[in-house]
Design a protein around this motif. Sequence first.
Motif, mmCIF file in Angstrom:
data_model
loop_
_atom_site.group_PDB
_atom_site.id
_atom_site.type_symbol
_atom_site.label_atom_id
_atom_site.label_comp_id
_atom_site.label_asym_id
_atom_site.label_seq_id
_atom_site.Cartn_x
_atom_site.Cartn_y
_atom_site.Cartn_z
ATOM 1 N N UNK A 1 -2.952 -4.601 14.448
ATOM 2 C CA UNK A 1 -4.382 -4.368 14.157
ATOM 3 C C UNK A 1 -4.811 -5.182 12.936
ATOM 4 N N UNK A 2 -3.979 -5.207 11.908
ATOM 5 C CA UNK A 2 -4.347 -5.976 10.724
ATOM 6 C C UNK A 2 -4.398 -7.467 11.042
ATOM 7 N N UNK A 3 -3.449 -7.942 11.840
ATOM 8 C CA UNK A 3 -3.422 -9.350 12.211
ATOM 9 C C UNK A 3 -4.705 -9.751 12.938
ATOM 10 N N UNK A 4 -5.260 -8.821 13.705
ATOM 11 C CA UNK A 4 -6.506 -9.094 14.434
ATOM 12 C C UNK A 4 -7.734 -8.784 13.572
ATOM 13 N N UNK A 5 -7.744 -7.633 12.944
ATOM 14 C CA UNK A 5 -8.902 -7.189 12.154
ATOM 15 C C UNK A 5 -8.657 -7.505 10.678
ATOM 16 N N UNK A 6 -8.656 -8.787 10.374
ATOM 17 C CA UNK A 6 -8.323 -9.226 9.020
ATOM 18 C C UNK A 6 -9.375 -8.773 8.010
ATOM 19 N N UNK A 7 -8.952 -8.403 6.815
ATOM 20 C CA UNK A 7 -9.912 -8.015 5.780
ATOM 21 C C UNK A 7 -10.621 -9.230 5.209
ATOM 22 N N UNK A 8 -11.814 -9.017 4.709
ATOM 23 C CA UNK A 8 -12.500 -10.071 3.962
ATOM 24 C C UNK A 8 -11.697 -10.330 2.690
ATOM 25 N N UNK A 9 -11.314 -11.593 2.415
ATOM 26 C CA UNK A 9 -10.451 -11.851 1.252
ATOM 27 C C UNK A 9 -11.073 -11.427 -0.069
ATOM 28 N N UNK A 10 -12.392 -11.575 -0.213
ATOM 29 C CA UNK A 10 -13.038 -11.181 -1.471
ATOM 30 C C UNK A 10 -12.960 -9.671 -1.659
ATOM 31 N N UNK A 11 -13.194 -8.928 -0.588
ATOM 32 C CA UNK A 11 -13.144 -7.459 -0.691
ATOM 33 C C UNK A 11 -11.708 -6.992 -0.923
ATOM 34 N N UNK A 12 -10.750 -7.665 -0.276
ATOM 35 C CA UNK A 12 -9.340 -7.332 -0.503
ATOM 36 C C UNK A 12 -8.976 -7.560 -1.968
ATOM 37 N N UNK A 13 -9.401 -8.690 -2.546
ATOM 38 C CA UNK A 13 -9.079 -8.988 -3.944
ATOM 39 C C UNK A 13 -9.761 -8.005 -4.894
ATOM 40 N N UNK A 14 -10.968 -7.555 -4.548
ATOM 41 C CA UNK A 14 -11.639 -6.537 -5.372
ATOM 42 C C UNK A 14 -10.838 -5.237 -5.361
ATOM 43 N N UNK A 15 -10.292 -4.894 -4.197
ATOM 44 C CA UNK A 15 -9.475 -3.677 -4.102
ATOM 45 C C UNK A 15 -8.196 -3.822 -4.926
ATOM 46 N N UNK A 16 -7.589 -5.011 -4.913
ATOM 47 C CA UNK A 16 -6.392 -5.252 -5.725
ATOM 48 C C UNK A 16 -6.738 -5.119 -7.213
ATOM 49 N N UNK A 17 -7.912 -5.595 -7.601
ATOM 50 C CA UNK A 17 -8.340 -5.468 -9.004
ATOM 51 C C UNK A 17 -8.475 -4.001 -9.392
ATOM 52 N N UNK A 18 -9.015 -3.177 -8.487
ATOM 53 C CA UNK A 18 -9.127 -1.735 -8.776
ATOM 54 C C UNK A 18 -7.746 -1.100 -8.881
ATOM 55 N N UNK A 19 -6.859 -1.507 -8.005
ATOM 56 C CA UNK A 19 -5.486 -1.000 -8.073
ATOM 57 C C UNK A 19 -4.825 -1.393 -9.389
ATOM 58 N N UNK A 20 -5.043 -2.615 -9.807
ATOM 59 C CA UNK A 20 -4.452 -3.088 -11.062
ATOM 60 C C UNK A 20 -4.949 -2.253 -12.237
ATOM 61 N N UNK A 21 -6.239 -1.993 -12.279
ATOM 62 C CA UNK A 21 -6.803 -1.170 -13.357
ATOM 63 C C UNK A 21 -6.176 0.216 -13.379
ATOM 64 N N UNK A 22 -5.923 0.771 -12.185
ATOM 65 C CA UNK A 22 -5.393 2.137 -12.090
ATOM 66 C C UNK A 22 -3.885 2.207 -12.328
ATOM 67 N N UNK A 23 -3.133 1.228 -11.844
ATOM 68 C CA UNK A 23 -1.667 1.337 -11.810
ATOM 69 C C UNK A 23 -0.973 0.599 -12.948
ATOM 70 N N UNK A 24 -1.526 -0.491 -13.418
ATOM 71 C CA UNK A 24 -0.828 -1.284 -14.435
ATOM 72 C C UNK A 24 -0.505 -0.490 -15.702
ATOM 73 N N UNK A 25 -1.420 0.341 -16.227
ATOM 74 C CA UNK A 25 -1.050 1.145 -17.416
ATOM 75 C C UNK A 25 0.133 2.073 -17.150
ATOM 76 N N UNK A 26 0.169 2.663 -15.941
ATOM 77 C CA UNK A 26 1.287 3.536 -15.582
ATOM 78 C C UNK A 26 2.585 2.733 -15.524
ATOM 79 N N UNK A 27 2.531 1.537 -14.943
ATOM 80 C CA UNK A 27 3.727 0.695 -14.855
ATOM 81 C C UNK A 27 4.212 0.290 -16.242
ATOM 82 N N UNK A 28 3.287 -0.033 -17.144
ATOM 83 C CA UNK A 28 3.668 -0.393 -18.515
ATOM 84 C C UNK A 28 4.377 0.773 -19.198
ATOM 85 N N UNK A 29 3.931 1.954 -18.905
ATOM 86 C CA UNK A 29 4.547 3.152 -19.502
ATOM 87 C C UNK A 29 5.935 3.404 -18.924
ATOM 88 N N UNK A 30 6.074 3.270 -17.603
ATOM 89 C CA UNK A 30 7.342 3.582 -16.944
ATOM 90 C C UNK A 30 8.419 2.525 -17.195
#
Length: 492
Positions: free
Chosen positions: A95-124
């Motif tokens: 399904x992902x191979x066929x219904x590919x995400x918009x690259x800009x929206x995917x990168x925005x989601x990665x940026x949100x993940x980075x904001x949320x997870x990177x501080x936790x990773x730095x701590x751990x």
Amino acid sequence: MPQRHHVTDALDAPRDPIESAKITPLSYRGLFAFHKYWGKKPIELVSSLITTLSEPGDLVIDPFLGSGAIARESHRLDRRFAGTDVNPVAVELTRMTCELPDPAIYNEAIARLTTAIEPLARELYALEDGGIGTHYLWDGDALRTIWTYPNVRVRQERPPTDFDRQLASQTDEYQLRHLRALRIEQNSRINAVNGMQWNDFFSGRALTIIEAILDVINAEGDVAVRRALRLTLTSAMGQMSKMVFALEKRGLVAGSPVKRVEVGSWAIGLWRPETHFEVNAWNCFVVRSRKLSAALKKMTPDEREYVPTVDSRTVDYERPGTVSIDTVDALRWLESLPDASVSLVVTDPPHGDRIPYLELSELWNAALDYEPELGNELIVSNAPGRTKSPTVYFELLGRVFDTLKMKLSLSGHIALMYNSTSTEDWAQMRGLIENAGLRVDGLISADYSVRSLLQDNRAGALKNDVVVLISHPEHPVNPAVVRMMSDNSETL
């Protein structure tokens, strides 16, 4: 012990003018190199088979979807497509191979993940001097060495301190919130032990990171992006685990012998080496996300076309541009297709006991909260509790061929990708094809585009797949098949 020699001898190819050809494809790259799912086939081979053996508008099917390359390539070449796989991860990847995400929206989601997870990773993964650990080398339960990279070109190795040991143990009792319990059966072939659970494969801090990532992913509103993020996580999980072995290389520095340790990777199986790396789990996710992001960015808008998929159980197979997929076993799915409706079958069924897909996908399926139907898998498994013997495997495969004969149009073709070093396996395969009332037209030898430890290291392992071209015996041999057999790799 089965006799082993060249597969064309074992299959006893037909005595007509068709010769066995060979295809040497390019390596997997871009989108199709993104995920760790096994058994990927060369896109050049897939494209050539579809183009040569079918016409625009024809129905192409694959009852063993795998990573979905055949589905997307069929649509790109203006064929209708239908397929299934008993493995939910395979269907999700298709399904992902066929219904590919918009690259800009995917990168925005990665940026949100980075904001949320990177501080936790730095701590751990914090170090006493304020740095961040990237790789932790363990001998069993003893922490041996920690790596950090002050910059991308410089690796620093340091002995662990009490601070490092205490930090590593703080999450030992981590309680899971999202990940369902694993269902792993004894199977010495893949180093599986009854009752294995998440903490057997992952450190507490890796599990903390995985579930924190899932928290953010599950809140993502864009369906295509959410699916891509979930698959990004599963593609990174092997490298996040305790199954990353250490490579010890010997060399010379200033004329003196030295031993240098390098990071290995997750090999096929559930092997947990005594000496292993714990890799910073967040870094693993970032690496995989960048791989997908780069693949999407390099694709043209036409190549990135969003190809909507529909449920095979409700699809009109006459509709142009159809890509229909399902999560059900191959035999039940094939029985639901209209008779004489299929122009081309391009498929890669499980090769005996080479890769027990559902057993090895259990970490991924559990992370995505899927419950696969293990009992319906067409496979040879060495798990004693599964009763998946070679006898059962070939009996089910024979029923697949019987059903394909009914579903295939008179002028249709089957391109079966298979690989075995056993003459007996190939004799069985030929018997199943002929008993179904079908004819072997020829063979193509296709080099692997992705090497694997399992494939390369097994005794007598073949270094290529064989594509068996099959059709109705009452229909004349298609001239296109003859041309395909004589074409060289440069034309592909």
